[in-house]
Enzyme design. Structure first.
Site, PDB file in Angstrom:
ATOM      1  N   PHE A  82       1.019 -34.402 -18.762  1.00  0.00           N
ATOM      2  CA  PHE A  82       1.964 -33.016 -18.649  1.00  0.00           C
ATOM      3  C   PHE A  82       1.331 -31.848 -18.208  1.00  0.00           C
ATOM      4  O   PHE A  82       1.730 -30.836 -17.282  1.00  0.00           O
ATOM      5  CB  PHE A  82       2.924 -33.067 -19.780  1.00  0.00           C
ATOM      6  CG  PHE A  82       2.399 -32.140 -20.742  1.00  0.00           C
ATOM      7  CD1 PHE A  82       2.498 -30.656 -20.824  1.00  0.00           C
ATOM      8  CD2 PHE A  82       1.607 -32.706 -21.728  1.00  0.00           C
ATOM      9  CE1 PHE A  82       2.058 -29.844 -21.722  1.00  0.00           C
ATOM     10  CE2 PHE A  82       1.071 -32.024 -22.915  1.00  0.00           C
ATOM     11  CZ  PHE A  82       1.265 -30.483 -22.825  1.00  0.00           C
ATOM     12  N   LYS A  83       0.051 -31.731 -18.584  1.00  0.00           N
ATOM     13  CA  LYS A  83      -0.856 -30.764 -18.437  1.00  0.00           C
ATOM     14  C   LYS A  83      -1.086 -30.552 -16.957  1.00  0.00           C
ATOM     15  O   LYS A  83      -1.599 -29.511 -16.595  1.00  0.00           O
ATOM     16  CB  LYS A  83      -2.001 -30.704 -19.208  1.00  0.00           C
ATOM     17  CG  LYS A  83      -1.889 -30.609 -20.648  1.00  0.00           C
ATOM     18  CD  LYS A  83      -2.923 -30.993 -21.538  1.00  0.00           C
ATOM     19  CE  LYS A  83      -2.541 -31.028 -23.145  1.00  0.00           C
ATOM     20  NZ  LYS A  83      -3.814 -31.441 -23.830  1.00  0.00           N
TER      21      LYS A  83
END
Length: 271
Positions: A82-83
């Site tokens: 998700f980063k």
């Protein structure tokens, strides 16, 4: 860091509710990045460039399951973390300012796996940045380790270290604590409390809400319960930003009444 917290009116939220994820990120970022700092057309271009390597055409996708359960897919970036969403933008913002100021920085990152590879992908090949990543030997998944150690770029430097991710953070903290050393070598980090990352991650919660509710015309608004699997809580650092941006009208609040989060179990290395 923002000097003020902007407020939103109902018309703005109504307009945002129909935006794509990239367009929503642009609108949110423009609240905190004034045009005199980054012209709006440039800001838009930087965000478009950041998301250009994502596999899904919408960048972020909401999968609808049974019984009102939905999953917000934040894993369509280069490293599947998700980063990638926030760090890809941060890398573009960073390069923009460094080129303007003709500066060079050294980024220090201690990682348990996903931060390192995502940070590397956000700045790989950039001429104004060198990134140094410490990863715990034998404690990352095989795919995460390969994502970091197989990047062949002059500005990417990856090292394994003994100890867990908390232990390898200690020498990095010591370097930043040495003010003279940090200033001499222009040190910076890309951890979960970097404001640029939080700013972009605020969009996750707004986008999820807009996708889940059928309309913003009802009073009271439907409640959306959000559950976040997390390691160190980096994703949920953006949740307070949603509260900051709530409209001032007492009868119109986006009811994220429940936020549940739980630590994910360590993943075993793939065979």
């Amino acid at each position: 860091m923002p000097q003020r917290i902007p407020s939103l009116d109902r018309d703005t939220l109504q307009r945002w509710s129909s935006l794509s994820y990239p367009e929503l990120v642009k609108e949110l970022c423009s609240l905190f990045v004034p045009a005199k700092l980054v012209p709006r057309n440039v800001l838009n271009d930087l965000i478009d460039r950041a998301f250009s390597r994502f596999r899904h055409k919408n960048v972020v996708h909401l999968s609808r399951l049974k019984d009102g359960l939905n999953i917000l897919e934040l894993w369509h970036g280069v490293t599947y973390a998700f980063k990638d969403l926030s760090l890809s933008c941060t890398g573009q913002f960073l390069q923009y300012f460094l080129e303007k100021k003709q500066k060079h920085v050294n980024i220090l990152v201690g990682t348990s796996g996903d931060t390192g590879s995502s940070a590397i992908e956000s700045v790989r090949g950039q001429k104004n940045v060198d990134i140094f990543v410490l990863l715990p030997k034998g404690l990352c998944t095989q795919i995460q380790e390969l994502q970091m150690t197989t990047v062949i770029e002059d500005n990417v430097h990856v090292f394994t270290a003994h100890g867990n991710s908390d232990e390898i953070d200690e020498p990095i903290k010591e370097l930043f604590a040495d003010v003279n050393f940090a200033g001499k070598y222009n040190l910076m980090s890309l951890n979960s409390i970097n404001w640029s990352r939080i700013m972009v991650q605020i969009a996750h919660y707004f986008y999820a809400y807009f996708q889940c509710v059928p309309s913003l015309d009802t009073t009271p608004l439907p409640v959306v319960e959000i559950v976040v699997p997390t390691g160190g809580g980096g994703n949920i650092t953006a949740f307070p930003g949603v509260a900051w941006l709530q409209p001032l009208q007492p009868n119109f609040r986006m009811p994220f009444s429940k936020l549940a989060w739980f630590p994910r179990s360590p993943l075993k290395s793939l065979p």
